[in-house]
Design a protein around this motif. Structure first.
Motif, PDB file in Angstrom:
ATOM      1  N   VAL A 261       0.725  -1.389   0.284  1.00 37.40           N
ATOM      2  CA  VAL A 261       0.411  -0.085  -0.339  1.00 37.40           C
ATOM      3  C   VAL A 261       0.915   1.225  -0.544  1.00 37.40           C
ATOM      4  O   VAL A 261       2.201   1.121   0.043  1.00 37.40           O
ATOM      5  N   THR A 262       0.692   2.585  -0.491  1.00 36.39           N
ATOM      6  CA  THR A 262       0.918   3.538  -0.456  1.00 36.39           C
ATOM      7  C   THR A 262       0.588   4.178   0.405  1.00 36.39           C
ATOM      8  O   THR A 262       1.276   6.024   0.772  1.00 36.39           O
ATOM      9  N   VAL A 263      -0.325   3.915   1.452  1.00 36.44           N
ATOM     10  CA  VAL A 263       0.006   4.825   2.782  1.00 36.44           C
ATOM     11  C   VAL A 263      -0.205   4.143   4.072  1.00 36.44           C
ATOM     12  O   VAL A 263      -1.376   3.305   3.678  1.00 36.44           O
ATOM     13  N   ALA A 264      -0.055   4.133   4.546  1.00 39.70           N
ATOM     14  CA  ALA A 264      -0.400   3.224   6.032  1.00 39.70           C
ATOM     15  C   ALA A 264      -0.704   4.256   7.539  1.00 39.70           C
ATOM     16  O   ALA A 264      -0.010   5.270   7.706  1.00 39.70           O
ATOM     17  N   CYS A 265      -1.743   4.587   8.470  1.00 43.29           N
ATOM     18  CA  CYS A 265      -1.836   5.385   8.761  1.00 43.29           C
ATOM     19  C   CYS A 265      -1.790   4.602  10.337  1.00 43.29           C
ATOM     20  O   CYS A 265      -2.854   3.340  10.635  1.00 43.29           O
ATOM     21  N   LYS A 266      -1.502   5.075  11.957  1.00 42.96           N
ATOM     22  CA  LYS A 266      -1.986   5.010  13.179  1.00 42.96           C
ATOM     23  C   LYS A 266      -3.663   5.452  13.699  1.00 42.96           C
ATOM     24  O   LYS A 266      -3.606   5.784  12.622  1.00 42.96           O
ATOM     25  N   SER A 267      -3.741   4.549  14.593  1.00 34.84           N
ATOM     26  CA  SER A 267      -5.298   4.927  15.334  1.00 34.84           C
ATOM     27  C   SER A 267      -5.100   4.837  16.183  1.00 34.84           C
ATOM     28  O   SER A 267      -4.299   3.638  16.523  1.00 34.84           O
ATOM     29  N   VAL A 268      -5.843   5.096  16.720  1.00 36.75           N
ATOM     30  CA  VAL A 268      -5.937   4.476  18.276  1.00 36.75           C
ATOM     31  C   VAL A 268      -7.501   4.028  19.075  1.00 36.75           C
ATOM     32  O   VAL A 268      -8.300   5.353  17.664  1.00 36.75           O
ATOM     33  N   VAL A 269      -7.973   2.895  19.783  1.00 37.45           N
ATOM     34  CA  VAL A 269      -9.554   3.430  19.441  1.00 37.45           C
ATOM     35  C   VAL A 269     -10.213   4.516  20.629  1.00 37.45           C
ATOM     36  O   VAL A 269      -9.420   4.925  21.473  1.00 37.45           O
ATOM     37  N   LYS A 270     -11.361   4.741  20.240  1.00 38.24           N
ATOM     38  CA  LYS A 270     -12.235   6.026  21.054  1.00 38.24           C
ATOM     39  C   LYS A 270     -11.738   5.880  22.061  1.00 38.24           C
ATOM     40  O   LYS A 270     -11.833   4.422  22.574  1.00 38.24           O
ATOM     41  N   ALA A 271     -12.042   6.888  22.732  1.00 40.46           N
ATOM     42  CA  ALA A 271     -11.833   6.563  24.289  1.00 40.46           C
ATOM     43  C   ALA A 271     -13.415   6.555  24.923  1.00 40.46           C
ATOM     44  O   ALA A 271     -13.280   5.175  26.182  1.00 40.46           O
ATOM     45  N   ASN A 272     -13.898   6.621  24.053  1.00 50.30           N
ATOM     46  CA  ASN A 272     -15.526   6.288  24.294  1.00 50.30           C
ATOM     47  C   ASN A 272     -16.822   6.416  23.120  1.00 50.30           C
ATOM     48  O   ASN A 272     -15.991   7.038  21.747  1.00 50.30           O
ATOM     49  N   PRO A 273     -17.535   6.219  22.838  1.00 47.91           N
ATOM     50  CA  PRO A 273     -18.252   5.889  21.487  1.00 47.91           C
ATOM     51  C   PRO A 273     -18.005   7.378  20.342  1.00 47.91           C
ATOM     52  O   PRO A 273     -18.691   7.270  19.714  1.00 47.91           O
ATOM     53  N   HIS A 274     -18.639   8.040  22.267  1.00 50.26           N
ATOM     54  CA  HIS A 274     -19.159   9.436  21.184  1.00 50.26           C
ATOM     55  C   HIS A 274     -17.891  10.738  21.507  1.00 50.26           C
ATOM     56  O   HIS A 274     -18.480  11.708  21.638  1.00 50.26           O
ATOM     57  N   GLU A 275     -16.709   9.913  21.748  1.00 49.90           N
ATOM     58  CA  GLU A 275     -15.571  11.306  22.204  1.00 49.90           C
ATOM     59  C   GLU A 275     -15.264  11.665  20.579  1.00 49.90           C
ATOM     60  O   GLU A 275     -15.602  11.748  19.498  1.00 49.90           O
ATOM     61  N   ASN A 276     -15.450  13.093  20.897  1.00 48.16           N
ATOM     62  CA  ASN A 276     -15.324  13.851  19.912  1.00 48.16           C
ATOM     63  C   ASN A 276     -13.809  14.301  18.521  1.00 48.16           C
ATOM     64  O   ASN A 276     -13.108  14.702  18.941  1.00 48.16           O
ATOM     65  N   VAL A 277     -13.745  12.672  17.933  1.00 52.56           N
ATOM     66  CA  VAL A 277     -12.584  13.259  17.621  1.00 52.56           C
ATOM     67  C   VAL A 277     -12.948  12.306  16.049  1.00 52.56           C
ATOM     68  O   VAL A 277     -14.361  10.914  15.496  1.00 52.56           O
ATOM     69  N   GLY A 278     -12.485  12.245  14.614  1.00 50.71           N
ATOM     70  CA  GLY A 278     -12.703  11.624  13.785  1.00 50.71           C
ATOM     71  C   GLY A 278     -12.378  10.574  13.547  1.00 50.71           C
ATOM     72  O   GLY A 278     -11.504   9.846  14.240  1.00 50.71           O
ATOM     73  N   VAL A 279     -12.987   9.352  13.232  1.00 47.82           N
ATOM     74  CA  VAL A 279     -12.747   8.375  12.698  1.00 47.82           C
ATOM     75  C   VAL A 279     -12.445   7.381  11.224  1.00 47.82           C
ATOM     76  O   VAL A 279     -13.099   7.868  10.035  1.00 47.82           O
ATOM     77  N   PHE A 280     -11.452   6.703  12.026  1.00 52.29           N
ATOM     78  CA  PHE A 280     -11.213   5.972   9.733  1.00 52.29           C
ATOM     79  C   PHE A 280     -12.489   5.407   9.212  1.00 52.29           C
ATOM     80  O   PHE A 280     -13.583   4.874  10.148  1.00 52.29           O
ATOM     81  N   CYS A 281     -12.859   4.772   8.273  1.00 49.60           N
ATOM     82  CA  CYS A 281     -14.143   4.133   7.577  1.00 49.60           C
ATOM     83  C   CYS A 281     -13.954   4.412   5.779  1.00 49.60           C
ATOM     84  O   CYS A 281     -12.847   5.087   5.284  1.00 49.60           O
TER      85      CYS A 281
END
Ligand code: UTP
Length: 415
Positions: A261-281
């Protein structure tokens, strides 16, 4: 092509921006030239369209959003060592460079100076820049290389950033040998009537064009060319405000190389389902990040058969790209998003106005809007306490602030 004064006037007339020359005759020669150059560099058609977009009613979003696969760094089992060895080899061969995006205004933190110069309050009183550099040096040592470091500044903070590095002797790096500074692009700010603002200096009020400007800036300032000359093939791009960012990660690199792949990203799991963060999809089948405001409660809370959130992988601005991907993404401008901000300006009578509420549109591109350019990318879930300690707000906010970042940093490094 440079336009003369008469041509400039006719362009301004066409776009209803004649006021930009109201004070022209009172400027000295240097500022007159600067203003003309600024006007010559503006893509008025783009600005006109961006203004119109602020007036359009948002259409109902019909994008098809689906979950995206990810790997968990600590559930790779035997594969961990396998990926790690691939990544280690590439790093030893000098194929990795690091880019730090430090062009933001850091308005929420409210520090007087570039955010990277901020001291988060450790006993060492090291700045964010130095903490990041410490990590780069430590990692470089492990692999017998010096990881080239590219720092994106903005026109507003470039001078102060470079002199800060100079004062600190580039923390042991060498300017133009293994540390490079480059400036990101800018766009004019506009009032609610669509008039471009004039700043206190009599020039056009420009603002950094968002972290999505990174690709275009890397290409335009010839940094990708420089990287190629240095033998670099992979580029880690991260923010300046995460004091635990791990820019050198052989496992992430090994995964990208192995999976092709040409892009590889790191994520951390949301602190709770409604945390105000953008998520991968996936958006219409392509990798993307969905903002928390776009996601329904039902989607935010949905889990898979293992009880893991389907949309739980937060985007933390820790992304690895091949140089080819950066060049491809830098070839076409990304869409701009509009923000409504407070901005001082000079009114039509020549008076300085200092608003106490937002009065101006600022246009910004987001780095993750380019992810749809690739058919596939890898996502690696890492541990929040090891890799994510952002400094966004001042301490009164209580989250993502110097206090929380300092505590996470001290805990991780056992200080
Ligand atoms: P943020 O979106 O958190 O913005 O940037 P910011 O400027 O630091 O802070 P606020 O929103 O004004 O409070 C995330 C990362 O992207 C960089 C920032 O420097 C930070 O490392 N960035 C952001 C840029 O380099 N340029 C930009 O135009 C915007």
């Amino acid at each position: 092509m440079e336009r003369g004064l008469e041509d400039v006037k006719s362009i301004l007339k066409k776009y209803g921006q004649e006021h930009l020359l109201n004070n022209f005759d009172n400027l000295d020669e240097k500022h007159k030239n600067e203003l003309l150059e600024q006007i010559n560099n503006i893509d008025f058609e783009l600005i006109h369209n961006l203004y119109n977009s602020t007036k359009q009613k948002k259409e109902k979003n019909t994008d098809e959003i689906t979950p995206i696969d990810y790997l968990d760094k600590y559930k790779l089992n035997d594969k961990y060592k396998y990926y790690e060895s691939i990544g280690k080899k590439a790093i030893k061969e000098g194929k990795l460079a690091a880019v730090t995006m430090a062009g933001g205004q850091g308005t929420r933190l409210g520090h007087d100076g570039p955010k990277g110069t901020y001291d988060i309050g450790l006993d060492s009183h090291k700045s964010l820049f130095e903490l990041l550099c410490d990590n780069l040096k430590e990692e470089g040592k492990k692999y017998g290389v010096t990881i080239p470091w590219f720092i994106m500044t903005s026109r507003e903070n470039n001078e102060e950033t470079v002199s800060f590095f100079e004062k600190h002797k580039y923390f042991g790096y060498q300017k133009d040998k293994n540390i490079f500074f480059f400036q990101q692009g800018e766009l004019p700010m506009m009032d609610t009537e669509g008039k471009i603002l004039i700043g206190e200096d009599g020039l056009i009020k420009l603002a950094a064009d968002g972290h999505g400007g990174i690709y275009e800036s890397l290409v335009k300032t010839h940094m990708t060319k420089k990287m190629r000359e240095l033998g670099v093939e992979w580029v880690f791009i991260g923010g300046v405000d995460n004091c635990l960012v791990k820019m050198v990660d052989p496992v992430l690199m090994g995964i990208a190389i192995d999976k092709g792949v040409t892009v590889a990203c790191k994520s951390v799991v949301k602190a709770n389902p409604h945390e105000n963060v953008g998520v991968f999809c996936k958006r219409n089948g392509k990798p993307n990040v969905i903002e928390y405001s776009e996601i329904t409660d039902e989607m935010a809370e949905a889990t898979d058969e293992n009880g893991e959130l389907l949309y739980g992988e937060s985007h933390i601005l820790c992304n690895l790209f091949s140089i080819d991907a950066i060049e491809r993404m830098g070839a076409e401008p990304l869409p701009y998003h509009v923000a409504f901000k407070k901005a001082k300006y000079i009114d039509k009578d020549g008076n300085l106005v200092e608003p106490d509420s937002p009065n101006a549109y600022k246009f910004e591109a987001f780095l993750f809007d380019s992810f749809g350019e690739v058919d596939d990318m890898a996502i690696l879930r890492v541990k929040r306490e090891e890799e994510f300690a952002p400094v966004k707000n001042n301490d009164s906010a209580g989250v993502d602030c110097p206090k929380t970042a300092r505590e996470l940093y001290k805990k991780f490094y056992k200080l």
